[in-house]
Design a protein around this motif. Sequence first.
Motif, PDB file in Angstrom:
ATOM      1  N   GLU A 158       0.655  -1.468   0.452  1.00 23.07           N
ATOM      2  CA  GLU A 158       0.123  -0.159  -0.287  1.00 23.07           C
ATOM      3  C   GLU A 158       0.694   1.196  -0.221  1.00 23.07           C
ATOM      4  N   ASN A 161     -10.080   5.553  -0.845  1.00 23.32           N
ATOM      5  CA  ASN A 161      -8.984   5.283  -1.874  1.00 23.32           C
ATOM      6  C   ASN A 161      -9.553   5.407  -3.128  1.00 23.32           C
ATOM      7  N   ARG A 212       0.840   3.983  -3.343  1.00 18.73           N
ATOM      8  CA  ARG A 212       0.707   5.544  -2.531  1.00 18.73           C
ATOM      9  C   ARG A 212       1.545   6.244  -2.877  1.00 18.73           C
TER      10      ARG A 212
END
Length: 313
Positions: free
Chosen positions: A98, A114, A102
């Motif tokens: 994750e 998200n 990002r």
Amino acid sequence: MSFAAETKNELSRITPEKKCCQLAEIAGFLRVSGSLRLAGGGKFKIVVSTENPAVARHYKKLIKEYFSVDTELEIGEAQGPKKGHVYMLTINPDMRSEQILRETGVLLVKEGNNFISDGIFSTLIRSKCCKKSYLRGMFMGAGTLNDPSKGYHLELVCASKILANDCKKMINSFVDLNAKVVKRKDKYVVYLKSSENICDVLSIMGANGQRLKFEEVIINKELVNNTVRITNCDNANTDRTLDASAKQIENIRKIEKVKGLDFLPEKLRTAAELRLEYPEASLTQLGEMMDPPMKKSGINNRFRKIEEIASKL
């Protein structure tokens, strides 16, 4: 090995020194070659695939250097008509997938939720060096390049129109490279067809060795084309010379048959006798044989007068 594969092999030997450029290149590669899979609990697993082993080794090393993550490498069989292997790099949730999504601008937040973006995250390409790295990553993931001996065509395949337009804008931001976008089935393709522009893109990405090969092919093709043009021009000139000579000889023979060559003034008779003796000579060559030598226009004027006399007989 194809010209595109050789180009990717050269690019895979480049390791950006700046951290920002490393991130930009990883982001470009993930954007076009990566896919997301749910791993449970709302978490994602990243799977990146390539058919080029050098590219797979390069990004395994680069991701480890930047994110301190040792990706899993698997080798499978390529799908479809192409035979060969596909190399898959997997980043699981426990490898901070994750965070990687990002930082590379794939996973963003809007209104507290998200969402997966489908363009180029502008923060990653603020500087010129980062744009070069991002473009290099996109090319190694989804780029193709024709062998220049067969044609000039470079393209990058994008999954969305937004990504394709962002890529086009990024390429044209260096200089006006005239990159264009076309839709092909469910994909959008950014392409260049000018040999000069393709050479510029190769330099921008850092493939200077392939650029030299590309330019060498262009030069050789131009030499061949120039040789063909010169040969065709020489042949055409020869044909015109022979056609003109045949017409001149026809006029001279007519005068010879009807009146005899002594009927002609001495200057015209001298030109006529030279033409009969040297039927394949050009006007310039015949002029040089005269005593005293004459220019092309002068000897041509004499044959024009011979033609006038022949036409009246």
